[in-house]
Design a protein around this motif. Structure first.
Motif, mmCIF file in Angstrom:
data_model
loop_
_atom_site.group_PDB
_atom_site.id
_atom_site.type_symbol
_atom_site.label_atom_id
_atom_site.label_comp_id
_atom_site.label_asym_id
_atom_site.label_seq_id
_atom_site.Cartn_x
_atom_site.Cartn_y
_atom_site.Cartn_z
ATOM 1 N N ALA A 16 14.141 -10.540 -20.199
ATOM 2 C CA ALA A 16 13.421 -10.588 -18.774
ATOM 3 C C ALA A 16 14.013 -10.143 -17.507
ATOM 4 O O ALA A 16 13.523 -10.158 -16.496
ATOM 5 N N GLY A 17 15.386 -9.924 -17.737
ATOM 6 C CA GLY A 17 16.142 -9.431 -16.867
ATOM 7 C C GLY A 17 16.931 -10.933 -16.089
ATOM 8 O O GLY A 17 17.623 -10.916 -15.036
ATOM 9 N N GLY A 18 16.844 -12.030 -16.884
ATOM 10 C CA GLY A 18 17.464 -13.443 -16.225
ATOM 11 C C GLY A 18 16.710 -13.934 -15.177
ATOM 12 O O GLY A 18 15.503 -13.667 -14.783
ATOM 13 N N PRO A 19 17.215 -15.149 -14.680
ATOM 14 C CA PRO A 19 18.487 -15.695 -15.240
ATOM 15 C C PRO A 19 18.346 -16.536 -16.192
ATOM 16 O O PRO A 19 17.360 -16.858 -16.779
ATOM 17 N N ILE A 20 19.619 -16.824 -17.079
ATOM 18 C CA ILE A 20 19.471 -17.871 -18.022
ATOM 19 C C ILE A 20 19.705 -19.173 -17.460
ATOM 20 O O ILE A 20 20.605 -19.148 -16.600
ATOM 21 N N THR A 21 18.793 -20.079 -17.823
ATOM 22 C CA THR A 21 19.011 -21.376 -17.460
ATOM 23 C C THR A 21 19.707 -22.304 -18.674
ATOM 24 O O THR A 21 19.408 -22.494 -19.618
ATOM 25 N N VAL A 22 20.583 -22.973 -18.018
ATOM 26 C CA VAL A 22 21.410 -23.993 -18.765
ATOM 27 C C VAL A 22 21.452 -25.206 -18.068
ATOM 28 O O VAL A 22 21.531 -25.406 -17.014
ATOM 29 N N THR A 23 20.905 -26.387 -19.088
ATOM 30 C CA THR A 23 20.743 -27.620 -18.290
ATOM 31 C C THR A 23 22.054 -28.386 -17.501
ATOM 32 O O THR A 23 21.952 -28.855 -16.317
ATOM 33 N N ILE A 30 22.936 -10.452 -14.963
ATOM 34 C CA ILE A 30 22.201 -11.634 -15.569
ATOM 35 C C ILE A 30 22.669 -13.037 -15.553
ATOM 36 O O ILE A 30 23.895 -13.463 -15.862
ATOM 37 N N PRO A 31 22.286 -13.827 -14.249
ATOM 38 C CA PRO A 31 23.162 -14.765 -13.702
ATOM 39 C C PRO A 31 22.677 -16.012 -14.494
ATOM 40 O O PRO A 31 21.728 -16.192 -15.194
#
Length: 658
Positions: free
Chosen positions: A472-479, A538-539
């Motif tokens: 989807a083009g980001g972003p990647i979510t990390v907890t 992609i942040p």
């Protein structure tokens, strides 16, 4: 001779005739080497000797070359096994010809010829084959250079050698150089290929060679390989690897699946292949019925695939999801059309339904993978559902297995059951204790639990979610930036579950060797690199820990130790007070079974809220540390008063789908 005629007709007459001519020329050259035919020291009957012995030499050598399979492989594909066959044939031919000449008793025959000729003939025959292979490779490479894409091979010399052999027949890829992480190997050559390495940067080497793709060689999981992969992704090289063994096995007639494929995440984090006790598993499974609950899930479906490999007599796949069991049916029908497989939809919380199905199919081995496992989803409003499915479902399945006379019952547990901080983990720890209690009731069925961490690509794991976010083009979510998890591949987890089921003693909890933990943020960055993107495109953003989530997962509780097993990747968890942990299954069943499933008039009451479930779990799982929410008016109105009547194995008829 009949075999020789078939072989000759299959390979044609040209190679044997060429070899016969070489043997004849070598025979003549041996005499020239021994003494000049025009000198005075040659015997008077030299012409008679040569004329008589030449056909004999050709006949003996031709028969030995044909008999020892020297023509099984076309010359252009000559390899070391063919050289060994040629050497064997030459040795036998030399001895046979010497014996024939001794019987013939030719007067004045020079004995040194029987030593000189084998050397000359062997060298000439080998040279003929090598020349044919060099010519074929030169022709093939010439054609490949026009259409094949340049490819840089990443790995040490030992890792790259088999890769180069595999790529020789590829019409799509052309290896142009090897980049080794070992500095001492730089500047050397392998199979005519230059070996590059530090201090030359990988990106600079790829740019010089015009390569935009790199093929990764060597064992997965090594530090050197990980460094190469990071350098390759920084250089924006598309990463490839050789197919897995299953890909080769299922390759079509044209070998479509045997070509280099895109690198996947489990290639990065994977480890050495699991060594299974194939003989023991075959004895346990072959020809018998095996049943898998939760068969439509990630682990359950892989267990079905592995069981089909071991030749079970009948496979019973049970899942509550109609769609999941349908997908599994389509896959297994295509892969194993001759295997008798039964597909069932059932809820493990319905004890009577399980008892009927288990009794009808009489499984010898049961793998219980059905469970709720999504931590945040099970933490509050769905907490009671997690307890009913994970705990009551385990009790029902274990008792049904014992009632039908099953030999083994294996519960799939999780590392989140260790010092749990969430409902899902506490329910799985309670399921382990419940299984041990059922095991004491039914000693004839060996019941064990297998505890392991996250599985790459399983439903609900971070990998599919990260893939969707990247697409989807980001972003990647990390907890959290420091959160770490243990990972293993789905096939490895399933294979170790099978192994534990084979060797486990009843009531034991097995812990799998999960290797080193992986930082989730590093996992996200690896996936970004594999997609060919950068973190600028992609942040990665941090969203904070979710309810019930902890930074570090554990495989052992504080009061547990492990004992070794015959398998290096399996250990037995020993609880300090295991003998005193008696669990009242009847009281547990009354506490978590819905009131309307009890016999007699229904007792109306609201469903227990998340906090009430957590309070109950805290009393049954001493190591559980629940996260209680602040009181809410709706939650406060809900009291968790156990129903006095229903037994632990009563079915939940009010809810057919958990």
């Amino acid at each position: 001779m009949k075999l020789g005629r078939r072989t000759t007709s299959r390979i044609g007459w040209q190679p044997p005739l060429s070899d016969a001519a070489v043997v004849a020329l070598a025979w003549l050259a041996s005499f020239v080497f021994r003494f000049s035919l025009f000198s005075n020291n040659a015997p008077a009957n030299i012409v008679h000797i040569v004329v008589f012995s030449l056909p004999l030499a050709v006949a003996v050598w031709s028969a030995c070359l044909l008999g020892f399979g020297a023509y099984r492989t076309p010359w252009r594909y000559t390899s070391l096994p063919d050289v060994r066959r040629l050497a064997t044939a030459a040795g036998v031919a030399a001895l046979a010809l010497a014996a024939a000449l001794l019987i013939a008793r030719l007067p004045n025959f020079p004995r040194s010829i029987v030593f000189i000729h084998p050397l000359l003939a062997s060298v000439a025959l080998l040279a003929l084959r090598l020349a044919a292979r060099m010519r074929a490779e030169r022709t093939s490479l010439g054609a490949l250079r026009e259409s094949a894409q340049p490819l840089l091979v990443l790995g040490s010399l030992d890792d790259a050698a088999p890769v180069l052999q595999t790529l020789r027949g590829s019409h799509q890829w052309r290896a142009v150089a090897i980049y080794s992480p070992v500095p001492a190997e730089a500047g050397r050559s392998l199979q005519g290929m230059d070996v590059l390495g530090p201090p030359l940067k990988l990106g600079a080497a790829a740019q010089q060679l015009g390569a935009r793709h790199a093929l990764v060689a060597g064992a997965a999981g090594s530090a050197a390989r990980r460094l190469l992969l990071e350098q390759a992704s920084d250089a924006r090289l598309a990463l490839l690897t050789l197919p897995r063994a299953d890909d080769w096995l299922h390759a079509g007639p044209a070998g479509a699946n045997a070509a280099p494929r895109n690198l996947e995440l489990d290639d990065l984090l994977g480890r050495e292949a699991v060594q299974l006790d194939v003989r023991g598993l075959s004895e346990l499974l072959a020809g018998r019925c095996a049943l898998v609950t939760g068969a439509g899930g990630s682990i359950g479906s892989e267990l079905c695939r592995q069981l089909a490999r071991f030749g079970v007599g009948r496979l019973v796949c049970l899942d509550v999801s109609e769609f999941a069991i349908y997908q599994l049916e389509q896959e297994l029908k295509a892969r194993h059309p001759e295997l008798p497989i039964v597909y069932l939809t059932a809820n493990v919380r319905e004890a009577e339904r399980l008892r009927q199905l288990f009794g009808a199919h009489q499984p010898a081995v049961v793998f219980h993978a059905a469970a709720y496992k999504h931590v945040p989803l099970m933490e509050e409003d769905n907490a009671i559902e997690a307890v009913r499915t994970n705990v009551l479902g385990t009790v029902n399945a274990a008792r049904a297995a014992a009632a039908c006379g099953a030999r083994r019952f294996v519960l799939i547990s999780t590392d989140k059951a260790v010092n749990p901080t969430n409902v899902m983990g506490a329910s799985k720890r309670l399921a382990e204790r419940a299984l041990q209690a059922v095991a004491r009731e039914h000693p004839d069925t060996r019941m064990v639990a297998v505890r392991f961490g996250n599985v790459l690509g399983s439903s609900g794991s971070v990998v599919p979610r990260f893939a969707q976010q990247i697409a989807a083009g980001g972003p990647i979510t990390v907890t959290h930036p420091d959160i770490v998890r243990y990972f293993m591949t789905i096939p490895e987890a399933a294979q170790l579950v099978l192994q534990a089921g084979l060797m486990g003693e009843s009531g034991e909890i097995y812990v799998l060797d999960m290797g080193e933990p992986v930082k989730i943020v590093e996992l996200a960055r690896l996936m970004i690199r594999l997609s060919g993107k950068t973190e600028d495109e992609i942040p990665v953003v941090f969203s904070g820990l979710r309810p019930g989530e902890k930074l570090y997962e554990e495989l052992l509780a504080d009061d547990e130790t492990t004992l070794p097993t015959p398998h290096p990747k399996l250990r037995v968890a020993r609880h300090a007070d295991a003998d005193t942990q008696a669990l009242d299954l009847a009281a547990l069943g009354r506490a978590i079974t819905p009131a309307d499933s009890a016999p007699g008039p229904a007792l109306p009451r609201p469903e227990p809220g998340g906090d009430a479930v957590k309070a109950l779990l805290a009393t049954l799982v001493p190591e559980y540390r629940p996260q209680i929410r602040p009181a809410h008016p709706a939650a406060a109105a809900s009291s968790f008063t156990p129903s006095p009547a229903p037994a632990a194995n009563q079915p939940d008829r009010a809810r057919t789908h958990p």
